[in-house]
Design a protein around this motif. Structure first.
Motif, short mmCIF file in Angstrom:
data_model
loop_
_atom_site.label_atom_id
_atom_site.label_comp_id
_atom_site.label_asym_id
_atom_site.label_seq_id
_atom_site.Cartn_x
_atom_site.Cartn_y
_atom_site.Cartn_z
N GLY A 1 0.80 -1.21 0.00
CA GLY A 1 0.00 0.00 0.00
C GLY A 1 0.84 1.27 0.00
N GLY A 2 0.47 2.21 -0.84
CA GLY A 2 1.16 3.49 -0.92
C GLY A 2 2.33 3.51 -1.88
N GLN A 3 2.70 2.36 -2.43
CA GLN A 3 3.83 2.29 -3.34
C GLN A 3 3.32 2.31 -4.79
N SER A 4 4.16 2.81 -5.66
CA SER A 4 3.88 2.70 -7.09
C SER A 4 4.49 1.39 -7.55
N ILE A 5 3.65 0.52 -8.06
CA ILE A 5 4.10 -0.81 -8.46
C ILE A 5 4.01 -0.91 -9.98
N TYR A 6 5.07 -1.43 -10.58
CA TYR A 6 5.11 -1.66 -12.01
C TYR A 6 4.94 -3.16 -12.25
N PHE A 7 3.98 -3.54 -13.07
CA PHE A 7 3.79 -4.94 -13.43
C PHE A 7 4.36 -5.15 -14.82
N PRO A 8 5.45 -5.93 -14.94
CA PRO A 8 5.97 -6.21 -16.27
C PRO A 8 4.98 -7.07 -17.04
N ARG B 1 7.34 -15.04 -22.26
CA ARG B 1 6.57 -15.47 -23.43
C ARG B 1 7.48 -15.71 -24.63
N ILE B 2 8.48 -14.84 -24.80
CA ILE B 2 9.40 -15.00 -25.92
C ILE B 2 10.21 -16.27 -25.76
N SER B 3 10.69 -16.56 -24.56
CA SER B 3 11.48 -17.77 -24.39
C SER B 3 10.61 -19.01 -24.59
N GLU B 4 9.33 -18.94 -24.20
CA GLU B 4 8.42 -20.06 -24.49
C GLU B 4 8.27 -20.22 -25.99
N ARG B 5 8.11 -19.10 -26.68
CA ARG B 5 7.98 -19.14 -28.14
C ARG B 5 9.24 -19.71 -28.77
#
Length: 109
Positions: free
Chosen positions: A51-58, A64-68
Protein backbone atom coordinates in the motif's frame (compact mmCIF):
# COMPACT_ATOMS: atom_id res chain seq x y z
CA UNK A 1 -16.93 -8.75 -4.65
CA UNK A 2 -16.52 -5.28 -6.10
CA UNK A 3 -19.12 -3.92 -3.70
CA UNK A 4 -17.29 -5.25 -0.64
CA UNK A 5 -13.90 -3.74 -1.52
CA UNK A 6 -15.08 -0.60 -3.33
CA UNK A 7 -15.56 1.42 -0.17
CA UNK A 8 -12.37 0.03 1.39
CA UNK A 9 -9.90 0.62 -1.36
CA UNK A 10 -9.11 1.80 -4.83
CA UNK A 11 -10.44 0.18 -7.93
CA UNK A 12 -7.10 -1.58 -8.44
CA UNK A 13 -7.79 -3.75 -5.40
CA UNK A 14 -11.24 -4.74 -6.61
CA UNK A 15 -9.83 -5.54 -10.03
CA UNK A 16 -7.06 -7.61 -8.41
CA UNK A 17 -9.63 -9.50 -6.33
CA UNK A 18 -11.78 -10.16 -9.39
CA UNK A 19 -8.83 -11.52 -11.38
CA UNK A 20 -7.56 -13.65 -8.51
CA UNK A 21 -11.03 -15.11 -7.98
CA UNK A 22 -11.42 -15.89 -11.67
CA UNK A 23 -7.99 -17.54 -11.76
CA UNK A 24 -8.77 -19.63 -8.68
CA UNK A 25 -12.05 -20.75 -10.20
CA UNK A 26 -10.56 -21.61 -13.58
CA UNK A 27 -7.14 -22.97 -12.58
CA UNK A 28 -7.79 -24.48 -9.16
CA UNK A 29 -11.46 -25.32 -9.67
CA UNK A 30 -12.40 -23.56 -6.43
CA UNK A 31 -16.05 -22.85 -5.89
CA UNK A 32 -17.07 -19.22 -6.32
CA UNK A 33 -17.48 -18.40 -2.64
CA UNK A 34 -14.11 -19.89 -1.62
CA UNK A 35 -12.43 -18.14 -4.57
CA UNK A 36 -14.08 -14.84 -3.64
CA UNK A 37 -12.93 -15.09 -0.03
CA UNK A 38 -9.38 -16.04 -0.99
CA UNK A 39 -9.21 -13.29 -3.61
CA UNK A 40 -10.43 -10.70 -1.15
CA UNK A 41 -7.77 -11.86 1.35
CA UNK A 42 -5.09 -11.52 -1.36
CA UNK A 43 -6.23 -7.99 -2.22
CA UNK A 44 -6.21 -6.95 1.45
CA UNK A 45 -2.79 -8.53 1.95
CA UNK A 46 -1.37 -6.71 -1.08
CA UNK A 47 -2.81 -3.42 0.15
CA UNK A 48 -1.19 -3.99 3.56
CA UNK A 49 2.09 -5.12 2.05
CA UNK A 50 2.47 -2.73 -0.89
CA UNK A 51 0.00 0.00 0.00
CA UNK A 52 1.16 3.49 -0.92
CA UNK A 53 3.83 2.29 -3.34
CA UNK A 54 3.88 2.70 -7.09
CA UNK A 55 4.10 -0.81 -8.46
CA UNK A 56 5.11 -1.66 -12.01
CA UNK A 57 3.79 -4.94 -13.43
CA UNK A 58 5.97 -6.21 -16.27
CA UNK A 59 4.13 -7.73 -19.19
CA UNK A 60 6.17 -10.94 -19.02
CA UNK A 61 7.37 -10.61 -22.59
CA UNK A 62 10.73 -12.26 -21.88
CA UNK A 63 8.98 -15.35 -20.50
CA UNK A 64 6.57 -15.47 -23.43
CA UNK A 65 9.40 -15.00 -25.92
CA UNK A 66 11.48 -17.77 -24.39
CA UNK A 67 8.42 -20.06 -24.49
CA UNK A 68 7.98 -19.14 -28.14
CA UNK A 69 11.66 -19.73 -28.87
CA UNK A 70 11.49 -23.12 -27.18
CA UNK A 71 8.46 -24.05 -29.30
CA UNK A 72 10.26 -22.90 -32.43
CA UNK A 73 13.26 -25.07 -31.57
CA UNK A 74 11.04 -28.06 -30.85
CA UNK A 75 9.31 -27.66 -34.22
CA UNK A 76 12.54 -27.06 -36.12
CA UNK A 77 13.30 -29.95 -38.47
CA UNK A 78 16.43 -28.62 -40.12
CA UNK A 79 14.79 -27.29 -43.24
CA UNK A 80 11.61 -25.50 -42.14
CA UNK A 81 13.07 -22.07 -41.32
CA UNK A 82 10.63 -20.27 -43.62
CA UNK A 83 7.57 -22.12 -42.35
CA UNK A 84 8.46 -21.30 -38.74
CA UNK A 85 9.13 -17.65 -39.57
CA UNK A 86 5.66 -17.34 -41.11
CA UNK A 87 3.96 -19.30 -38.34
CA UNK A 88 5.48 -17.22 -35.52
CA UNK A 89 5.58 -13.88 -37.32
CA UNK A 90 9.33 -13.39 -37.12
CA UNK A 91 12.02 -12.97 -39.74
CA UNK A 92 13.93 -15.83 -41.30
CA UNK A 93 17.10 -14.43 -39.76
CA UNK A 94 15.44 -14.51 -36.34
CA UNK A 95 14.67 -18.23 -36.77
CA UNK A 96 18.35 -18.85 -37.55
CA UNK A 97 19.35 -16.90 -34.41
CA UNK A 98 16.87 -18.82 -32.24
CA UNK A 99 18.09 -22.18 -33.53
CA UNK A 100 21.72 -21.19 -33.05
CA UNK A 101 21.12 -19.77 -29.55
CA UNK A 102 19.04 -22.72 -28.36
CA UNK A 103 21.61 -25.18 -29.73
CA UNK A 104 24.32 -23.29 -27.85
CA UNK A 105 22.51 -23.62 -24.51
CA UNK A 106 21.42 -27.18 -25.15
CA UNK A 107 17.75 -26.79 -26.04
CA UNK A 108 17.10 -29.22 -28.84
CA UNK A 109 14.06 -30.80 -30.35
Amino acid sequence: MREQLKSKGPELLTDLADHVALTLIQSCRLDQEAARQAAQAVAVHMADHWGGQSIYFPMGLARRISERDSLIRQEFTGNNHGDLARKYGVSLQWIYKIVKATDKIGIAS
